[in-house]
Design a protein around this motif. Structure first.
Motif, mmCIF file in Angstrom:
data_model
loop_
_atom_site.group_PDB
_atom_site.id
_atom_site.type_symbol
_atom_site.label_atom_id
_atom_site.label_comp_id
_atom_site.label_asym_id
_atom_site.label_seq_id
_atom_site.Cartn_x
_atom_site.Cartn_y
_atom_site.Cartn_z
ATOM 1 N N PHE A 1 0.831 -1.191 0.000
ATOM 2 C CA PHE A 1 0.000 0.000 0.000
ATOM 3 C C PHE A 1 0.867 1.243 0.000
ATOM 4 O O PHE A 1 1.942 1.249 0.595
ATOM 5 N N ARG B 1 1.542 7.167 1.300
ATOM 6 C CA ARG B 1 0.891 8.477 1.319
ATOM 7 C C ARG B 1 -0.625 8.385 1.266
ATOM 8 O O ARG B 1 -1.317 8.896 2.128
ATOM 9 N N ARG C 1 -2.409 5.424 1.054
ATOM 10 C CA ARG C 1 -2.893 4.138 1.589
ATOM 11 C C ARG C 1 -3.636 3.312 0.549
ATOM 12 O O ARG C 1 -4.282 2.330 0.884
ATOM 13 N N GLN D 1 -3.927 14.073 0.486
ATOM 14 C CA GLN D 1 -3.713 12.636 0.283
ATOM 15 C C GLN D 1 -4.818 11.772 0.853
ATOM 16 O O GLN D 1 -4.869 10.584 0.578
ATOM 17 N N VAL E 1 -4.269 12.954 8.804
ATOM 18 C CA VAL E 1 -3.050 13.716 8.579
ATOM 19 C C VAL E 1 -3.276 15.171 8.987
ATOM 20 O O VAL E 1 -4.181 15.825 8.491
ATOM 21 N N GLU F 1 -5.124 5.581 18.306
ATOM 22 C CA GLU F 1 -3.696 5.351 18.088
ATOM 23 C C GLU F 1 -3.230 5.758 16.695
ATOM 24 O O GLU F 1 -2.105 6.221 16.501
ATOM 25 N N SER G 1 -4.502 8.150 14.867
ATOM 26 C CA SER G 1 -4.818 9.536 14.539
ATOM 27 C C SER G 1 -3.543 10.368 14.483
ATOM 28 O O SER G 1 -2.595 10.129 15.238
ATOM 29 N N ASP G 2 -3.529 11.375 13.596
ATOM 30 C CA ASP G 2 -2.378 12.272 13.519
ATOM 31 C C ASP G 2 -2.694 13.625 14.159
ATOM 32 O O ASP G 2 -1.918 14.555 14.063
ATOM 33 N N ALA H 1 -7.081 5.173 8.821
ATOM 34 C CA ALA H 1 -6.433 4.011 8.219
ATOM 35 C C ALA H 1 -4.957 3.945 8.588
ATOM 36 O O ALA H 1 -4.302 4.967 8.734
ATOM 37 N N THR H 2 -4.456 2.750 8.746
ATOM 38 C CA THR H 2 -3.021 2.612 8.977
ATOM 39 C C THR H 2 -2.326 2.064 7.743
ATOM 40 O O THR H 2 -1.809 2.814 6.934
ATOM 41 N N ASP H 3 -2.324 0.741 7.579
ATOM 42 C CA ASP H 3 -1.662 0.141 6.418
ATOM 43 C C ASP H 3 -2.382 0.488 5.136
ATOM 44 O O ASP H 3 -1.853 1.088 4.234
ATOM 45 N N GLN H 4 -3.621 0.047 5.076
ATOM 46 C CA GLN H 4 -4.359 0.216 3.850
ATOM 47 C C GLN H 4 -5.549 1.122 4.083
ATOM 48 O O GLN H 4 -5.994 1.306 5.203
ATOM 49 N N GLU H 5 -6.030 1.704 2.999
ATOM 50 C CA GLU H 5 -7.089 2.695 3.129
ATOM 51 C C GLU H 5 -8.357 2.057 3.667
ATOM 52 O O GLU H 5 -8.592 0.860 3.512
ATOM 53 N N ARG I 1 -11.359 7.760 1.089
ATOM 54 C CA ARG I 1 -11.747 8.316 -0.203
ATOM 55 C C ARG I 1 -13.189 8.814 -0.225
ATOM 56 O O ARG I 1 -13.651 9.328 -1.234
#
Lengths: 324, 534
Positions: free
Chosen positions: A78, A81, A83, B45, B52, B125, B127-128, B182-186, B191
């Motif tokens: 992934f 940026r 994801r 992004q 973010v 955890e 969250s930015d 999301a962490t690894d994947q969206e 979106r």
């Protein structure tokens, strides 16, 4: 023949592994992805946690083997940026670059081959001289300059064509097409011309040189002496003979068009692979960069193979020599 | 014969592309719809308001999502999803009274539970945006339209600090398995968006195009006349400018300073210039015991001497930098935040004058009559004309004998270099996220302390006990006059110690078609709700 293809394909696996290894080795100098992923207020220990979670703190060899292992399992990872799945990002960007490359290729062939013949047949003629002069401009101007000049002239001053982006597209499955969309081809013209210009000059000069050589050979002189109509001699006998080396070069160039339309795509904000790569470099999006490079490696291997095979099909001597 | 055919073929092929294009100048837009198109260099992004904490994302999402409070044209806080708020009478914190009858874009009703959920999501955890909630100890739902936010100490600035904390619907997030960023994947919220704000996300193609349509059920009065807004990232600035001049884009942000004249000369286009809230400054390695890039000084760091830092300050002609490099578009800065923001220290408004003679004298007093050499580190793609500014600084410092060796990095490498102390002096820009004087003190001046989350951008490691002592006080002082006196004291310390050399406030340069009417906010946020296209 089958064994030959198989051997070439197995070689290509090593080529791609080498590409991946080199790419990975370079990424350590690309910058810090985590600073690009988080805001200014994110505390350093949270950044460090993300770094560990992404495996960026692992040793180089561990990261590389994990990457190759995931690739082999079909897991492309992934984007750091956005994801998004990287496979999907590449798939979405591929049609834009593919169509741009094909159209640029078509322009360079449709214009380059006749122009090459013309300049070979009438080297002293006014038309030939002016075409040659123009190609000199084409080959010496950098792509981004021709791109900006085209945008300025046809987009800003004349207002005929769009200055950026793909405009209208239609979707056929996952493939999005400009050519088939109503009005979509308008967006394609400027970037394709800009990308084609260098290929066009190359094609033309190659065809010209080959043609002039072929025209001096005995069988052409003999045919002319026998009174075979001139156009028939040129088109039927001279042209095919001059196209064989041209084909090799053009095939390899096509790989280049796909892989390195970066400048054109950046100038025209063309949402293809080149723009994707530029963006992932800007934001240190390591998964996208690595998969992109491996993918381009694969593309080159396939095109090289196809060119070799085509060569054998077109030129009987190659087949005879390889004993098949 | 053949020659003629071929000549014709070549000609046809050469003009084919252009000649056929003339027939298609008919426009593909509808007549009554007001479509507004704009472009910036960086695509947001994500559509997730808690994923973010970066300006491109927060600016974009402020059109779709809303917070309890929002900023108006002058950057002042005003009611949004909360209609009013007051300090809690028993204990520390704030009570927010929520607006009734507000619905999310999907039709869900907005209630206090969504505020609680957005707090949980914002502090999760992944969250930015957790830094916004550092002082918060708990969020209590009093009733459907009343929420108490408890803080560890009195926090007069809390309502000002949460303008970008956007409220998401609990039921929508739960239905779509997006209860945390999301962490690894969206996930779905990467979106898709479902806010209460003036615009609804209608389509999203990351990196290519994002479309918004007005929210017909929005609670506030409409001040815009748009029927659709289309955002395109255009990374190449000359392409963006061409798109503007050809009429395909209505607004471009930013425009390179060197192109300002070109846009102004073009009929039908205007440049909208203002000041961003970002101050550009030079920083020193206060903690470094020696210079790393010097050819003539070893074993000591002359910048630890305040006289040397002041010599640097007085050797730089900021007016020249503004007039030449910034083309007159910037303003000199005397503090770490621009004049006019909350907590700006008026008593410390004056900059030290440009005075190379004084600068040389200070260097002599410090024991470097002939100056010395050192390394200056700069980004080359982060701030407006950053590299050119550093070159100007380098030549000005050379006039008093300070030989700066300039190294520039793209921003993706720059912060890492600073973190590893690979500099003797560096360039930094800072925009206070809360638009208050406390923000730069907390991040740039207070002694670095990971646990307390202080000084995380104080790369030089400056440390002053009095500043550290005053910071918690200005964070909780309720009386404005007392608080300002405390801030003034810190501002004076920063100036006397020349902790940084503040140079100028960076400009905002937008270019747009004359037909567009809008509000340019100093935080560089682009708010569609004020856009009118005539």
């Amino acid at each position: 023949m089958g064994f030959y293809v198989l051997r070439r394909l197995s070689q290509s696996v090593f080529v791609m592994l080498a590409v991946a290894f080199l790419a990975f080795a370079l990424f350590r100098f690309a910058g810090d992805p985590v600073m690009q992923m988080t805001g200014v207020e994110t505390p350093p220990e949270q950044q460090q946690a993300i770094r560990e979670q992404l495996g960026l703190t692992d040793p180089f060899v561990a990261q590389f083997t994990r990457f190759v292992g995931e690739l082999l399992r079909g897991d492309f990872g992934f984007s750091f940026r956005t994801r998004q799945p990287v496979a999907e990002m590449i798939r979405d960007a591929l049609p834009a670059t593919g169509e741009l490359g094909l159209v640029a290729m078509a322009i360079s062939l449709l214009v380059g081959i006749p122009a090459g013949m013309l300049t070979a047949l009438r080297p002293k003629g006014f038309a030939s001289q002016s075409v040659l002069l123009m190609t000199l401009v084409g080959v010496s101007l950098p792509t981004f300059v021709t791109g900006i000049v085209l945008i300025f002239l046809f987009g800003v001053v004349l207002g005929w064509l769009p200055t950026f982006g793909r405009g209208q597209t239609v979707s056929i499955g996952w493939w999005t097409s400009n050519l088939l969309a109503r009005g979509g081809w308008r967006s394609l013209i400027l970037p394709a011309l800009s990308l084609a210009l260098y290929q066009l000059t190359l094609t033309m000069r190659l065809v010209r040189a080959q043609m002039m050589e072929v025209l001096r050979t005995d069988h052409i002189r003999f045919a002319l002496a026998r009174g075979v109509p001139r156009w028939r001699v040129y088109v039927r006998h001279a042209l095919p003979n001059s196209l064989i080396p041209v084909m090799t070069v053009i095939g390899l160039q096509f790989g280049g068009i796909i892989a390195f339309s970066i400048v054109t795509e950046s100038v025209f904000q063309w949402p293809g692979l080149g723009l994707l790569l530029l963006r992932s470099i800007r934001f240190v999006d390591v998964p996208v960069m690595s998969v992109y490079l491996v993918f381009i490696g694969l593309l080159f291997v396939i095109i090289n193979l196809a060119v070799d095979l085509l060569y054998a099909v077109v030129d009987p001597r190659v087949r005879i020599r390889s004993g098949e | 014969m053949i020659r003629k055919i071929m000549t014709i073929l070549v000609l046809i092929a050469l003009i084919a592309g252009t000649a056929t294009a003339t027939g298609t100048s008919e426009s593909d837009s509808q007549s009554t719809d007001v479509v507004f198109r704009w472009a910036t260099t960086t695509d947001p992004q994500t559509m997730d308001p808690h994923a973010v904490n970066a300006a491109p994302v927060l600016s974009f999402l402020n059109n779709i999502y809303e917070g309890l409070v929002r900023r108006n044209e002058q950057m002042d806080i005003e009611p949004s999803l909360a209609t009013s708020w007051e300090p809690l009478s028993d204990g520390d914190g704030w009570r927010f009274f929520l607006r009734e009858g507000v619905t999310f874009h999907n039709g869900d009703a907005f209630t206090a539970d969504d505020v609680l959920f957005s707090y949980e999501r914002g502090t999760s955890e992944t969250s930015d945006v957790t830094s916004w909630f550092a002082p918060v100890t708990d969020v209590v739902v009093v009733d459907d339209f009343t929420v108490d936010i408890l803080t560890s100490a009195p926090n007069p600035l809390f309502p000002d600090s949460i303008a970008n904390w956007m409220i998401m619907s609990r039921s929508w997030a739960e239905e779509n398995a997006s209860t945390a960023p999301a962490t690894d994947q969206e996930n779905f919220a990467t979106r898709n968006a479902n806010g209460t704000g003036p615009f609804v996300l209608s389509s999203r193609s990351p990196g290519v195009e994002t479309r918004l349509v007005p929210n017909t059920a929005w609670w506030d009065d409409l001040e815009h006349n748009l029927s659709e807004a289309i955002y395109t990232p255009i990374e190449n600035q000359s392409t963006a400018l061409s798109a503007l001049l050809s009429g395909e884009i209505d607004l471009v942000n930013p425009v390179p300073l060197q192109d300002v004249d070109r846009v102004e000369a073009a009929p039908g286009f205007t440049v909208l210039g203002g000041l961003e809230t970002r101050v550009i400054m030079l920083g020193f390695g206060h903690e470094k015991e020696q210079l790393d890039y010097s050819t003539d000084v070893t074993g000591v760091n002359p910048f630890q001497d305040v006289r040397v830092r002041q010599a640097v300050y007085q050797a730089i002609n900021v007016d020249d930098i503004i007039n030449v490099v910034m083309r007159g578009q910037a303003e000199p800065a005397s503090q770490l935040l621009p004049a006019g923001l909350s907590g700006y220290s008026i008593v410390n408004d004056d900059r030290l004058p440009y005075d190379p003679v004084a600068s040389r004298r200070l260097l002599t007093e410090a024991g470097y009559p002939n100056g010395f050499s050192f390394g200056l580190m700069c980004p080359n793609d982060r701030y407006l004309n950053d590299e050119a500014v550093c070159r100007a600084v380098t030549s000005m410092l050379a006039d008093v004998g300070l030989q700066a060796e300039l190294t520039t990095h793209p921003v993706r490498n720059y912060w890492g270099e600073l973190r590893e102390d690979a500099y003797d002096m560096y360039l930094l820009g800072w925009s206070p996220g809360t638009f208050d004087a406390e923000h730069p003190i907390r991040f740039l001046v207070s002694t670095p302390n990971e646990e307390a989350r202080l000084g995380s951008w104080n790369y030089g490691g400056y440390s002053n006990a009095r500043v550290d002592e005053l910071l918690p006080e200005i964070q909780s002082e309720l009386d404005p006059a007392t608080r300002q006196a405390q801030i003034d004291e810190i501002a004076a310390i920063i100036q006397d110690d020349v902790v940084y050399v503040p140079m100028y406030t960076q400009p905002l340069i937008w270019a747009m078609a004359d037909s567009v009417d809008l509000v340019q906010r100093p935080d560089n946020f682009f708010m569609l709700r004020w856009v009118n296209v005539n």
